[in-house]
Design a protein around this motif. Structure first.
Motif, PDB file in Angstrom:
ATOM      1  N   VAL A   1       0.510  -1.259  -0.301  1.00 48.94           N
ATOM      2  CA  VAL A   1      -0.217   0.243  -0.061  1.00 48.94           C
ATOM      3  C   VAL A   1       1.304   1.347   0.352  1.00 48.94           C
ATOM      4  O   VAL A   1       0.300   2.473  -0.219  1.00 48.94           O
ATOM      5  CB  VAL A   1      -0.728   0.044   0.939  1.00 48.94           C
ATOM      6  N   LEU A   2       2.081   0.702   0.382  1.00 48.64           N
ATOM      7  CA  LEU A   2       3.116   2.566   0.317  1.00 48.64           C
ATOM      8  C   LEU A   2       2.677   2.756  -0.684  1.00 48.64           C
ATOM      9  O   LEU A   2       3.801   4.045  -1.245  1.00 48.64           O
ATOM     10  CB  LEU A   2       4.017   1.982   1.461  1.00 48.64           C
ATOM     11  N   LEU A   3       3.185   2.017  -1.746  1.00 49.76           N
ATOM     12  CA  LEU A   3       3.461   2.253  -3.895  1.00 49.76           C
ATOM     13  C   LEU A   3       2.066   3.491  -3.404  1.00 49.76           C
ATOM     14  O   LEU A   3       2.320   4.565  -4.946  1.00 49.76           O
ATOM     15  CB  LEU A   3       2.800   1.497  -4.092  1.00 49.76           C
ATOM     16  N   PHE A   4       1.253   3.270  -3.105  1.00 47.44           N
ATOM     17  CA  PHE A   4       0.386   5.001  -3.621  1.00 47.44           C
ATOM     18  C   PHE A   4       0.585   5.774  -3.046  1.00 47.44           C
ATOM     19  O   PHE A   4       0.241   6.728  -3.676  1.00 47.44           O
ATOM     20  CB  PHE A   4      -1.495   4.678  -2.319  1.00 47.44           C
ATOM     21  N   ILE A   5       1.749   5.477  -2.095  1.00 50.73           N
ATOM     22  CA  ILE A   5       2.495   7.339  -2.202  1.00 50.73           C
ATOM     23  C   ILE A   5       2.706   8.159  -3.513  1.00 50.73           C
ATOM     24  O   ILE A   5       3.051   9.000  -4.179  1.00 50.73           O
ATOM     25  CB  ILE A   5       3.812   7.092  -1.047  1.00 50.73           C
ATOM     26  N   ILE A   6       3.345   7.214  -4.265  1.00 51.64           N
ATOM     27  CA  ILE A   6       3.727   7.202  -5.869  1.00 51.64           C
ATOM     28  C   ILE A   6       2.260   8.130  -6.383  1.00 51.64           C
ATOM     29  O   ILE A   6       2.005   9.040  -7.846  1.00 51.64           O
ATOM     30  CB  ILE A   6       4.426   5.978  -6.320  1.00 51.64           C
TER      31      ILE A   6
ATOM     32  N   LYS B   1       7.447   6.380 -14.322  1.00 52.98           N
ATOM     33  CA  LYS B   1       6.812   5.233 -14.375  1.00 52.98           C
ATOM     34  C   LYS B   1       7.197   3.993 -13.736  1.00 52.98           C
ATOM     35  O   LYS B   1       7.395   2.555 -13.503  1.00 52.98           O
ATOM     36  CB  LYS B   1       6.187   5.209 -15.873  1.00 52.98           C
ATOM     37  N   THR B   2       9.197   3.782 -14.072  1.00 53.97           N
ATOM     38  CA  THR B   2       9.528   2.497 -13.995  1.00 53.97           C
ATOM     39  C   THR B   2       9.533   2.365 -12.985  1.00 53.97           C
ATOM     40  O   THR B   2      10.005   1.469 -11.519  1.00 53.97           O
ATOM     41  CB  THR B   2      11.423   2.905 -14.560  1.00 53.97           C
ATOM     42  N   ASP B   3       9.348   3.679 -11.282  1.00 54.96           N
ATOM     43  CA  ASP B   3       9.635   3.665 -10.438  1.00 54.96           C
ATOM     44  C   ASP B   3       8.745   2.343  -9.786  1.00 54.96           C
ATOM     45  O   ASP B   3       8.793   1.513  -8.549  1.00 54.96           O
ATOM     46  CB  ASP B   3       9.166   4.569  -9.155  1.00 54.96           C
ATOM     47  N   ALA B   4       7.322   2.116 -10.747  1.00 53.10           N
ATOM     48  CA  ALA B   4       6.497   1.189  -9.886  1.00 53.10           C
ATOM     49  C   ALA B   4       6.586  -0.683  -9.940  1.00 53.10           C
ATOM     50  O   ALA B   4       6.660  -1.053  -8.694  1.00 53.10           O
ATOM     51  CB  ALA B   4       4.931   1.553 -10.742  1.00 53.10           C
TER      52      ALA B   4
ATOM     53  N   THR C   1      11.127   3.348  -0.122  1.00 54.59           N
ATOM     54  CA  THR C   1      12.082   3.508  -1.299  1.00 54.59           C
ATOM     55  C   THR C   1      11.590   2.893  -1.537  1.00 54.59           C
ATOM     56  O   THR C   1      11.265   1.556  -1.165  1.00 54.59           O
ATOM     57  CB  THR C   1      14.011   3.904  -1.417  1.00 54.59           C
ATOM     58  N   GLN C   2      11.436   2.820  -2.804  1.00 55.16           N
ATOM     59  CA  GLN C   2      11.555   2.708  -4.403  1.00 55.16           C
ATOM     60  C   GLN C   2      11.282   3.466  -5.452  1.00 55.16           C
ATOM     61  O   GLN C   2      11.226   4.842  -5.953  1.00 55.16           O
ATOM     62  CB  GLN C   2       9.418   2.427  -4.374  1.00 55.16           C
ATOM     63  N   GLY C   3      12.454   2.973  -5.951  1.00 59.29           N
ATOM     64  CA  GLY C   3      12.597   3.876  -7.237  1.00 59.29           C
ATOM     65  C   GLY C   3      13.549   5.096  -6.704  1.00 59.29           C
ATOM     66  O   GLY C   3      14.727   4.834  -5.923  1.00 59.29           O
TER      67      GLY C   3
ATOM     68  N   ASN D   1      10.095  12.919 -11.360  1.00 57.65           N
ATOM     69  CA  ASN D   1       9.241  12.400 -12.336  1.00 57.65           C
ATOM     70  C   ASN D   1       9.279  12.063 -13.850  1.00 57.65           C
ATOM     71  O   ASN D   1      10.858  12.089 -14.454  1.00 57.65           O
ATOM     72  CB  ASN D   1       8.000  13.691 -12.940  1.00 57.65           C
ATOM     73  N   ASP D   2       8.689  11.786 -14.977  1.00 60.11           N
ATOM     74  CA  ASP D   2       8.941  10.820 -15.966  1.00 60.11           C
ATOM     75  C   ASP D   2       9.784  12.408 -16.397  1.00 60.11           C
ATOM     76  O   ASP D   2      10.124  11.961 -18.334  1.00 60.11           O
ATOM     77  CB  ASP D   2       7.410  10.730 -17.205  1.00 60.11           C
TER      78      ASP D   2
END
Length: 181
Positions: A9-14, A22-25, A54-56, A90-91
């Protein structure tokens, strides 16, 4: 393991920035903290003390973080700090940075809320308020302030938005002069 699913669910920060890299996901989420508790029965994970997520290119710092899932499967993440900070590339090559004393995202309402001296900066554009809300489904962003942008106790009810001119418009291109994204 369902609890591992909760951590994602932490991905939703993104998701609070629709222009995130987009590659971070596709990158793994790494969470470090001084202490972690996983309550399998109640579907709650708690991280405390120097929490770093951290994620990407996404980096989040907070003092405490909780992730939970209700019986209906809706997930909520809450981060607390003085302040909670995040940054992400960002992209379009610009960086989005933000901070606030609290961050909350719930899948039930699709709302990401940054509150308490909240500010989000993308490139040179800046939004400041006591409460910044982003609906990840409708992509509607709102800013509210209960006290002079969280800086004083004056009840001004004002937010601050600083938008830079679009560089292409300055260079003679026929595009509009304000870059909101």
């Amino acid at each position: 393991m369902k609890n591992k699913y909760l951590l994602f669910v932490l991905l939703f920060i993104i998701g609070t920035s629709s222009y995130a890299l987009k590659t971070d996901a596709s990158k793994p989420v790494e969470i470090t903290a001084d202490h972690a508790t996983f309550d399998q029965k109640n579907m709650v994970s708690v991280f405390t003390g120097n929490v770093v997520i951290t994620q990407g290119t996404l980096v989040v710092h907070s003092e405490k973080g909780t992730a939970s899932q209700d019986k209906e499967g809706y997930q909520t993440i809450q981060l607390f700090g003085s302040p909670v900070t995040f940054s992400q590339l960002n992209d379009d090559g610009e960086k989005t940075e933000g901070q606030g004393n609290n961050f909350q995202y719930t899948t039930k309402t699709n709302l990401a809320v940054l509150s308490g001296r909240a500010r989000v900066k993308k490139g040179d554009n800046l939004v400041i308020g006591d409460k910044l809300t982003y609906n990840t489904q409708s992509q509607i962003f709102t800013a509210n302030s209960t006290d002079a942008n969280g800086v004083t106790t004056t009840k001004s009810g004002r937010v601050t938005v600083i938008l830079q001119p679009n560089q292409k418009a300055q260079d003679g291109n026929k595009q509009s002069g304000i870059n909101l994204q």
